[in-house]
Design a protein around this motif. Sequence first.
Motif, mmCIF file in Angstrom:
data_model
loop_
_atom_site.group_PDB
_atom_site.id
_atom_site.type_symbol
_atom_site.label_atom_id
_atom_site.label_comp_id
_atom_site.label_asym_id
_atom_site.label_seq_id
_atom_site.Cartn_x
_atom_site.Cartn_y
_atom_site.Cartn_z
ATOM 1 N N GLU A 97 -35.164 -71.874 -27.005
ATOM 2 C CA GLU A 97 -35.520 -70.355 -26.973
ATOM 3 C C GLU A 97 -36.672 -70.225 -28.056
ATOM 4 N N ASN A 98 -36.213 -71.153 -29.518
ATOM 5 C CA ASN A 98 -37.671 -71.291 -30.414
ATOM 6 C C ASN A 98 -38.678 -72.022 -30.188
ATOM 7 N N LEU A 99 -38.698 -72.527 -29.002
ATOM 8 C CA LEU A 99 -39.701 -73.642 -28.889
ATOM 9 C C LEU A 99 -40.495 -72.206 -27.254
ATOM 10 N N ILE A 100 -39.956 -72.112 -26.801
ATOM 11 C CA ILE A 100 -40.410 -70.628 -25.669
ATOM 12 C C ILE A 100 -41.039 -69.620 -26.293
ATOM 13 N N SER A 101 -40.263 -69.622 -27.734
ATOM 14 C CA SER A 101 -40.642 -68.603 -28.641
ATOM 15 C C SER A 101 -42.748 -69.133 -28.773
ATOM 16 N N ILE A 102 -42.756 -70.006 -29.865
ATOM 17 C CA ILE A 102 -43.551 -70.700 -30.411
ATOM 18 C C ILE A 102 -44.421 -70.039 -29.329
ATOM 19 N N LEU A 103 -44.337 -71.289 -28.203
ATOM 20 C CA LEU A 103 -45.414 -71.184 -26.785
ATOM 21 C C LEU A 103 -45.702 -70.040 -26.762
ATOM 22 N N ASP A 151 -42.661 -78.514 -34.682
ATOM 23 C CA ASP A 151 -43.601 -79.068 -35.248
ATOM 24 C C ASP A 151 -44.532 -79.408 -34.273
ATOM 25 N N LYS A 152 -43.860 -80.816 -33.249
ATOM 26 C CA LYS A 152 -44.164 -81.119 -32.190
ATOM 27 C C LYS A 152 -45.165 -80.547 -31.276
ATOM 28 N N ILE A 153 -44.278 -79.417 -30.346
ATOM 29 C CA ILE A 153 -44.777 -78.260 -30.007
ATOM 30 C C ILE A 153 -46.069 -78.014 -30.620
ATOM 31 N N THR A 154 -46.528 -77.608 -31.424
ATOM 32 C CA THR A 154 -47.648 -76.922 -32.652
ATOM 33 C C THR A 154 -48.557 -77.367 -31.905
#
Length: 172
Positions: A97-103, A151-154
């Motif tokens: 969920e956190n990764l989806i918000s960042i994306l 970090d990886k997603i950014t």
Amino acid sequence: MQETCKTLKAADLEKLEEICARRGADQGAVIPILQDIQEVFGYLSEDAVNFAADRLEMPRSHFYGVATFYAQFHLRPRGRNVVTACTGTTCHVKGSENLISILGRELGIPEGQDTSPDMNYTLEKINCVGACSIAPVIIINNGVHSKMNADKITKEVIKLKGADDGKQRGKD
Ligand code: FES
């Protein structure tokens, strides 16, 4: 004959006619026709689906039934880059969920929508891609990225945007 083809240009009609003629007119032609339409137009517009159903003299509802049953079909336009986030249980527990918000934020996708206004990026969610041992999983334009974190997603988004800018400049 029902009303159809309000927004289709002559060139689009020609392409649709060619697809329908090539694929035939029986039940087995429905999926290949939808695949071809999506391949040519990028998604299944209402007018294109209606055209094909009318052309094959089949109920439009049958075409929509197939188009909504299979995840491969898209009834709305998608961005040039597609990022898919797994929201299955394991990925969820590991922070998807956190990764989806960042994306969503990094790709400029407005709240409640799945595609950026410039049509560069679409963010989709999928329920378990079958790779739970490497969760959380993100797929960027068909490339699988495992054990993702903020970090990886950014970093991946920066790479994606860089590659995309390069492609755009190449067209100028
Ligand atoms: S839950 Fe994400 S890969 Fe299975």
